[in-house]
Design a protein around this motif. Sequence first.
Motif, PDB file in Angstrom:
ATOM      1  N   SER A 206      -7.925  14.433  20.031  1.00 56.69           N
ATOM      2  CA  SER A 206      -7.357  15.529  19.253  1.00 56.69           C
ATOM      3  C   SER A 206      -7.485  15.170  17.783  1.00 56.69           C
ATOM      4  N   GLU A 207      -7.239  16.127  16.903  1.00 59.67           N
ATOM      5  CA  GLU A 207      -7.185  15.828  15.475  1.00 59.67           C
ATOM      6  C   GLU A 207      -5.761  15.441  15.120  1.00 59.67           C
ATOM      7  N   VAL A 208      -5.564  14.200  14.733  1.00 62.41           N
ATOM      8  CA  VAL A 208      -4.243  13.732  14.325  1.00 62.41           C
ATOM      9  C   VAL A 208      -3.983  14.237  12.905  1.00 62.41           C
ATOM     10  N   PRO A 209      -2.885  14.936  12.665  1.00 57.84           N
ATOM     11  CA  PRO A 209      -2.637  15.497  11.330  1.00 57.84           C
ATOM     12  C   PRO A 209      -2.359  14.426  10.293  1.00 57.84           C
ATOM     13  N   GLU A 210      -2.555  14.800   9.040  1.00 58.97           N
ATOM     14  CA  GLU A 210      -2.387  13.869   7.928  1.00 58.97           C
ATOM     15  C   GLU A 210      -0.985  13.277   7.895  1.00 58.97           C
ATOM     16  N   SER A 211       0.019  14.081   8.210  1.00 60.23           N
ATOM     17  CA  SER A 211       1.396  13.580   8.160  1.00 60.23           C
ATOM     18  C   SER A 211       1.617  12.443   9.140  1.00 60.23           C
ATOM     19  N   ARG A 212       0.986  12.514  10.307  1.00 62.86           N
ATOM     20  CA  ARG A 212       1.142  11.453  11.305  1.00 62.86           C
ATOM     21  C   ARG A 212       0.330  10.216  10.926  1.00 62.86           C
ATOM     22  N   LEU A 213      -0.856  10.393  10.371  1.00 62.30           N
ATOM     23  CA  LEU A 213      -1.631   9.236   9.916  1.00 62.30           C
ATOM     24  C   LEU A 213      -0.885   8.502   8.803  1.00 62.30           C
ATOM     25  N   ALA A 214      -0.237   9.252   7.912  1.00 66.36           N
ATOM     26  CA  ALA A 214       0.565   8.626   6.859  1.00 66.36           C
ATOM     27  C   ALA A 214       1.747   7.876   7.462  1.00 66.36           C
TER      28      ALA A 214
ATOM     29  N   PRO B 138     -11.450  -8.552  -1.496  1.00 69.79           N
ATOM     30  CA  PRO B 138     -11.453  -9.331  -0.257  1.00 69.79           C
ATOM     31  C   PRO B 138     -10.026  -9.683   0.151  1.00 69.79           C
ATOM     32  N   GLY B 139      -9.735  -9.520   1.431  1.00 66.38           N
ATOM     33  CA  GLY B 139      -8.415  -9.827   1.948  1.00 66.38           C
ATOM     34  C   GLY B 139      -7.431  -8.675   1.898  1.00 66.38           C
ATOM     35  N   GLU B 140      -7.855  -7.515   1.418  1.00 64.52           N
ATOM     36  CA  GLU B 140      -6.963  -6.353   1.322  1.00 64.52           C
ATOM     37  C   GLU B 140      -7.075  -5.502   2.585  1.00 64.52           C
ATOM     38  N   TRP B 141      -5.942  -5.202   3.213  1.00 67.26           N
ATOM     39  CA  TRP B 141      -5.923  -4.346   4.399  1.00 67.26           C
ATOM     40  C   TRP B 141      -6.041  -2.876   4.000  1.00 67.26           C
ATOM     41  N   ILE B 142      -6.876  -2.147   4.738  1.00 61.27           N
ATOM     42  CA  ILE B 142      -7.110  -0.716   4.495  1.00 61.27           C
ATOM     43  C   ILE B 142      -6.907   0.036   5.807  1.00 61.27           C
ATOM     44  N   HIS B 143      -6.120   1.088   5.763  1.00 62.73           N
ATOM     45  CA  HIS B 143      -5.925   1.961   6.915  1.00 62.73           C
ATOM     46  C   HIS B 143      -6.980   3.066   6.848  1.00 62.73           C
ATOM     47  N   TYR B 144      -7.791   3.176   7.907  1.00 65.01           N
ATOM     48  CA  TYR B 144      -8.950   4.073   7.946  1.00 65.01           C
ATOM     49  C   TYR B 144      -8.807   5.049   9.104  1.00 65.01           C
ATOM     50  N   ALA B 145      -9.204   6.291   8.874  1.00 71.29           N
ATOM     51  CA  ALA B 145      -9.246   7.257   9.967  1.00 71.29           C
ATOM     52  C   ALA B 145     -10.425   8.203   9.776  1.00 71.29           C
ATOM     53  N   LEU B 146     -11.134   8.442  10.864  1.00 74.27           N
ATOM     54  CA  LEU B 146     -12.252   9.376  10.914  1.00 74.27           C
ATOM     55  C   LEU B 146     -11.881  10.508  11.851  1.00 74.27           C
ATOM     56  N   VAL B 147     -12.033  11.750  11.400  1.00 74.66           N
ATOM     57  CA  VAL B 147     -11.752  12.930  12.212  1.00 74.66           C
ATOM     58  C   VAL B 147     -13.025  13.745  12.359  1.00 74.66           C
ATOM     59  N   ILE B 148     -13.309  14.161  13.593  1.00 72.55           N
ATOM     60  CA  ILE B 148     -14.427  15.070  13.862  1.00 72.55           C
ATOM     61  C   ILE B 148     -13.863  16.254  14.635  1.00 72.55           C
ATOM     62  N   ASN B 149     -14.117  17.472  14.150  1.00 70.64           N
ATOM     63  CA  ASN B 149     -13.552  18.660  14.784  1.00 70.64           C
ATOM     64  C   ASN B 149     -14.615  19.743  14.860  1.00 70.64           C
ATOM     65  N   THR B 150     -14.965  20.153  16.086  1.00 71.21           N
ATOM     66  CA  THR B 150     -15.938  21.231  16.288  1.00 71.21           C
ATOM     67  C   THR B 150     -15.253  22.532  16.702  1.00 71.21           C
ATOM     68  N   ARG B 151     -13.932  22.541  16.763  1.00 68.67           N
ATOM     69  CA  ARG B 151     -13.182  23.727  17.197  1.00 68.67           C
ATOM     70  C   ARG B 151     -12.675  24.557  16.034  1.00 68.67           C
TER      71      ARG B 151
ATOM     72  N   THR C 227       0.820  -1.202   0.000  1.00 65.67           N
ATOM     73  CA  THR C 227       0.000   0.000   0.000  1.00 65.67           C
ATOM     74  C   THR C 227       0.856   1.255   0.000  1.00 65.67           C
ATOM     75  N   ALA C 228       0.515   2.204  -0.880  1.00 64.97           N
ATOM     76  CA  ALA C 228       1.143   3.513  -0.832  1.00 64.97           C
ATOM     77  C   ALA C 228       0.465   4.318   0.263  1.00 64.97           C
ATOM     78  N   CYS C 229       1.227   4.817   1.208  1.00 68.22           N
ATOM     79  CA  CYS C 229       0.676   5.508   2.371  1.00 68.22           C
ATOM     80  C   CYS C 229       1.043   6.982   2.318  1.00 68.22           C
ATOM     81  N   GLY C 230       0.048   7.828   2.198  1.00 64.83           N
ATOM     82  CA  GLY C 230       0.303   9.255   2.214  1.00 64.83           C
ATOM     83  C   GLY C 230       1.228   9.716   1.113  1.00 64.83           C
ATOM     84  N   GLY C 231       1.147   9.063  -0.052  1.00 64.80           N
ATOM     85  CA  GLY C 231       1.974   9.439  -1.174  1.00 64.80           C
ATOM     86  C   GLY C 231       3.353   8.830  -1.150  1.00 64.80           C
TER      87      GLY C 231
END
Length: 289
Positions: free
Chosen positions: A265-273, A190-203, A23-27
């Motif tokens: 907290s909101e985890v930034p895209e760079s850290r999720l990658a 089927p059988g493919e691993w996917i890295h998923y993240a959901l962010v919710i921010n009200t601030r 998997t290509a992660c974050g480019g």
Amino acid sequence: MTRRRRTACILAALGAGVAITQTACGGGTPSAAPSTSYDATVRADSPALYLSLGAGGPKKQKQSAVALKATYHHAPGVTSMPNGDRASLFDGTSQYVEIPDDDRLSVTTTGELTVEAWIRPDALTFAKTDGAGYVNWLGKVSSEEARTEWLARMYSRDNSEARANRISGYVFNEGGGLGAGSYFEDRVRPGEWIHYALVINTREKSDAYPTGYVKVYKNGVLRDQDALDGYDIVPSNTDAPMRIGTAAAKSYFKGAIGKVAVYDSEVPESRLAAHCRAMHGTPREAAGT
């Protein structure tokens, strides 16, 4: 070692008999030898709750992050992740993991929440679905759905809304109903691993997002972002538990889920990658960590 041979070795290390791609992660591309383990990479971002989901069976696993106990219902199985760590395997009919209510699992505690997980769908059409034909595979929702906060969803390929295997995330008002959500809709194997993240921010507010937003990431890349005010969503703090493999015990995920983390907290895209890349390296056991 040639680049072609090195790639073949990495793919072989991910395990035979499971259709996992590099998997290509974050480019970027996965590292064959990360400097730290996946667990250490995630813990560096201070999750409020971190569940490896490697225990399996009808037992309780204490999680030091918030001193909660994850209870395994109907004996989920155990399988391997791309780095060799274990994850829970769900049969799609009754198995799930439940974590009791805690304020740090609610958006309202800090105004920000990130939910992260690895999923491996083992079917494209699910046996026990809800609504238009989807599975709510993770969420903080009561069994009656009267106390609803947030959830992650995957549509069955044959759903009635022509959303073939759409993977999404939603935040709701306490009483449920329509939620503000984001999604990606790609071909799933089927059988493919996917890295998923959901962010919710009200601030973080702006003209485009006057009351905040919801985001969804795939493999460390932002895929969609939507405004909370589109459905007049004001998140609540309820006493609903958090469940994995199901949300309201009506629909059930068939496949594997591992490394579930919740952050106040909101985890930034760079850290999720970075998390995504850390998964595709040396197995934890081989690294001696």
